[in-house]
Write an enzyme that holds these catalytic residues in place. Structure first.
Site, PDB file in Angstrom:
ATOM      1  N   GLU A 179     -22.832  -0.910  19.874  1.00 25.16           N
ATOM      2  CA  GLU A 179     -22.034   0.072  19.143  1.00 25.16           C
ATOM      3  C   GLU A 179     -22.769   1.405  19.060  1.00 25.16           C
ATOM      4  O   GLU A 179     -23.983   1.447  18.912  1.00 25.16           O
ATOM      5  CB  GLU A 179     -21.769  -0.476  17.739  1.00 25.16           C
ATOM      6  CG  GLU A 179     -20.839   0.341  16.906  1.00 25.16           C
ATOM      7  CD  GLU A 179     -20.484  -0.359  15.590  1.00 25.16           C
ATOM      8  OE1 GLU A 179     -20.203  -1.567  15.585  1.00 25.16           O
ATOM      9  OE2 GLU A 179     -20.506   0.322  14.562  1.00 25.16           O
TER      10      GLU A 179
ATOM     11  N   GLU B  32     -20.182   8.778  11.901  1.00 17.80           N
ATOM     12  CA  GLU B  32     -19.534   8.490  10.623  1.00 17.80           C
ATOM     13  C   GLU B  32     -19.695   9.688   9.690  1.00 17.80           C
ATOM     14  O   GLU B  32     -20.788  10.220   9.538  1.00 17.80           O
ATOM     15  CB  GLU B  32     -20.146   7.257   9.960  1.00 17.80           C
ATOM     16  CG  GLU B  32     -19.776   5.969  10.668  1.00 17.80           C
ATOM     17  CD  GLU B  32     -20.231   4.753   9.874  1.00 17.80           C
ATOM     18  OE1 GLU B  32     -19.363   3.987   9.442  1.00 17.80           O
ATOM     19  OE2 GLU B  32     -21.444   4.596   9.685  1.00 17.80           O
TER      20      GLU B  32
ATOM     21  N   TRP C  37     -11.440   4.960   6.503  1.00 17.50           N
ATOM     22  CA  TRP C  37     -11.374   3.889   5.515  1.00 17.50           C
ATOM     23  C   TRP C  37     -12.068   4.358   4.246  1.00 17.50           C
ATOM     24  O   TRP C  37     -12.766   5.380   4.258  1.00 17.50           O
ATOM     25  CB  TRP C  37     -11.976   2.592   6.041  1.00 17.50           C
ATOM     26  CG  TRP C  37     -13.429   2.656   6.392  1.00 17.50           C
ATOM     27  CD1 TRP C  37     -13.978   3.276   7.473  1.00 17.50           C
ATOM     28  CD2 TRP C  37     -14.511   2.068   5.669  1.00 17.50           C
ATOM     29  NE1 TRP C  37     -15.338   3.124   7.461  1.00 17.50           N
ATOM     30  CE2 TRP C  37     -15.703   2.380   6.370  1.00 17.50           C
ATOM     31  CE3 TRP C  37     -14.592   1.306   4.504  1.00 17.50           C
ATOM     32  CZ2 TRP C  37     -16.950   1.957   5.934  1.00 17.50           C
ATOM     33  CZ3 TRP C  37     -15.837   0.868   4.073  1.00 17.50           C
ATOM     34  CH2 TRP C  37     -17.003   1.195   4.786  1.00 17.50           C
TER      35      TRP C  37
ATOM     36  N   THR D 273     -22.004  -0.611  -0.971  1.00 19.55           N
ATOM     37  CA  THR D 273     -21.129   0.126  -0.066  1.00 19.55           C
ATOM     38  C   THR D 273     -20.603   1.383  -0.742  1.00 19.55           C
ATOM     39  O   THR D 273     -20.600   2.474  -0.155  1.00 19.55           O
ATOM     40  CB  THR D 273     -19.939  -0.764   0.356  1.00 19.55           C
ATOM     41  OG1 THR D 273     -20.441  -1.956   0.945  1.00 19.55           O
ATOM     42  CG2 THR D 273     -19.044  -0.037   1.340  1.00 19.55           C
TER      43      THR D 273
END
Ligand SMILES: *[C@@H]1O[C@H](CO)[C@@H](O)[C@H](O)[C@H]1NC(C)=O
Ligand SMILES: *[C@@H]1O[C@H](CO)[C@@H](O)[C@H](O)[C@H]1NC(C)=O
Ligand SMILES: *[C@@H]1O[C@H](CO)[C@@H](O)[C@H](O)[C@H]1NC(C)=O
Ligand SMILES: *[C@@H]1O[C@H](CO)[C@@H](O)[C@H](O)[C@H]1NC(C)=O
Ligand SMILES: *[C@@H]1O[C@H](CO)[C@@H](O)[C@H](O)[C@H]1NC(C)=O
EC number: 3.2.-.-
Length: 367
Positions: free
Chosen positions: A120, A124, A208, A219
């Site tokens: 990956e 972000e 998201w 998170t």
């Protein structure tokens, strides 16, 4: 750490459940998997200002389209997380996403490359900080340490579109903002290549809410705090995606379980000179057929990208600047200083980056 790893595991298993019959549910380092559909053109552009493209699929909810901004990914309420991915895979190349990211505390706009064995490469953007981007990478889904993320200071990503480019070869991966390198990862620096992203990838785009109150504390913290949906809607826009595939092909097959780029079989290597000049987003109906391609419409930033590689064996891309250690590089349009991520940003972001799809799936499972 334990809880973080548990989250990763949960995310991964939910991905598998959700992905169902798609090839992403099959990890080619564990067993023989179906081949991946390749991008047959060496040069490809989709312009979402023209509408939806048949080369891309929503993986969760819907995007909307308009002639100015392109594809809009909007969060209006808890649980929203529209996401799409390319139906095709690319095997080394250059991927430029022209994007305007979303504001909003806890909101995460993403553009990533991901392979079937969970290699990956990530961009972000946290909605609470318009002038920062997180770059990250993973090899074979390895999340045992959290030292791969690096932040870069950038021009305001929320008020304007900018080009976020990855130049990805078997030797190195370079992240560029408007043509300015903000990070270079060399193969050898990723655990002697073992953790280096090196298998055919598809492009995944979306948004998201890492700050949703249902997310784990770590998170939410990583995302910059709890999302206040009354401040929404929150929207990330993708105008276009331009790709040079260094190994255009009908399909890619993992020749063994190593996950090594040397094991990848390139099937039906195509003839890049056959690329048409069309840049329309709807010229192909089936994955893997000659994709809409625009050599002339390509993309990239002068000085960093070479012409499209056309040989299946020659990775002709340049790797851009190779100095990650310089404190900063600047251009007239953006300040691109490299700031190594602090200890505060270790686990959750790594996990979430790695499990970007997993996290989204988790959200959907909770609905
Ligand atoms: C997406 O949009 C299409 C057409 O507008 C609609 O038929 C479909 O139900 C929508 N899907 C979701 C998941 O909202
Ligand atoms: C995963 O990465 C860590 C840290 O780089 C490394 O020590 C470990 O050997 C890797 N595991 C595998 C299976 O490659
Ligand atoms: C590409 O295709 C054209 C037309 O089919 C052919 O003439 C040409 O030789 C091919 N080039 C390569 C490099 O295969
Ligand atoms: C960004 O990409 C667009 C579309 O490919 C291109 O027209 C523009 O020149 C690029 N801008 C920069 C600063 O690289
Ligand atoms: C990085 O720079 C060093 C020193 O200039 C050079 O030897 C090396 O080949 C470069 N690596 C890549 C991948 O460009």
């Amino acid at each position: 750490m334990r809880s973080v790893q548990t989250l990763a595991a949960v995310g991964a298993s939910l991905v598998s459940m959700a992905a169902g019959q798609t090839s992403t549910s099959c990890n080619p380092t564990e067993k023989t998997c179906p081949s991946d559909a390749g991008l047959t053109a060496s040069s490809y552009t989709v312009d979402f200002r023209e509408g939806a493209s048949s080369d891309w699929s929503m993986t969760y909810q819907n995007a909307t389209y308009d002639a100015t901004n392109g594809a809009a990914f909007t969060i209006t309420a808890s649980g929203d997380a529209p996401t799409m991915q390319s139906d095709f895979y690319v095997f080394f190349g250059e991927v430029t996403v022209r994007m305007k990211t979303s504001a909003g505390t806890g909101i995460v706009s993403t553009a990533i490359l991901e392979s079937d064995d969970l290699d990956e490469v990530d961009w972000e953007f946290l909605g609470g900080t318009a002038t920062n981007v997180q770059t990250n990478y993973f090899g074979k889904g390895n999340t045992t340490t959290y030292d791969r993320e690096q932040d870069a200071a950038i021009a305001d990503s929320q008020s304007d579109f900018h080009n976020y480019t990855l130049i990805w070869t078997e030797a190195s991966c370079t992240w560029l903002v408007d043509g300015v390198s903000v990070r270079v990862l060399n193969y050898a620096d990723a655990l002697d290549g073992q953790n280096y992203p090196q298998t055919p990838m598809r492009v995944k785009l979306g948004i998201w809410a890492g700050g949703d109150s249902t997310e784990p504390e770590g998170t939410i913290e990583w995302a910059g705090g709890e999302t206040d949906y009354s401040q929404g809607p929150f929207t990330a826009y993708i105008q276009s995606v331009s790709i040079v595939n260094y190994n255009p092909a009908e399909s890619y097959t993992y020749g063994d379980l190593t996950g090594s780029y040397e094991s990848i079989e390139i099937n039906g290597a195509s003839n890049s000179s056959a690329s048409s000049a069309s840049s329309a987003s709807t010229t192909t109906a089936t994955t893997g057929s000659a994709a809409s391609a625009s050599k002339t419409g390509a993309i990239f930033v002068s000085g960093t990208a070479s012409a499209a590689g056309s040989s299946p064996t020659g990775y002709t891309g340049t790797t851009g600047s190779n100095s990650t250690v310089t404190g900063s590089t600047s251009s007239s349009s953006s300040t691109s200083s490299i700031v190594t991520a602090g200890a505060a940003s270790w686990g959750p972001s790594a996990v979430l980056a790695s499990g970007a799809l997993g996290a989204l799936t988790l959200v959907s499972m909770l609905l």
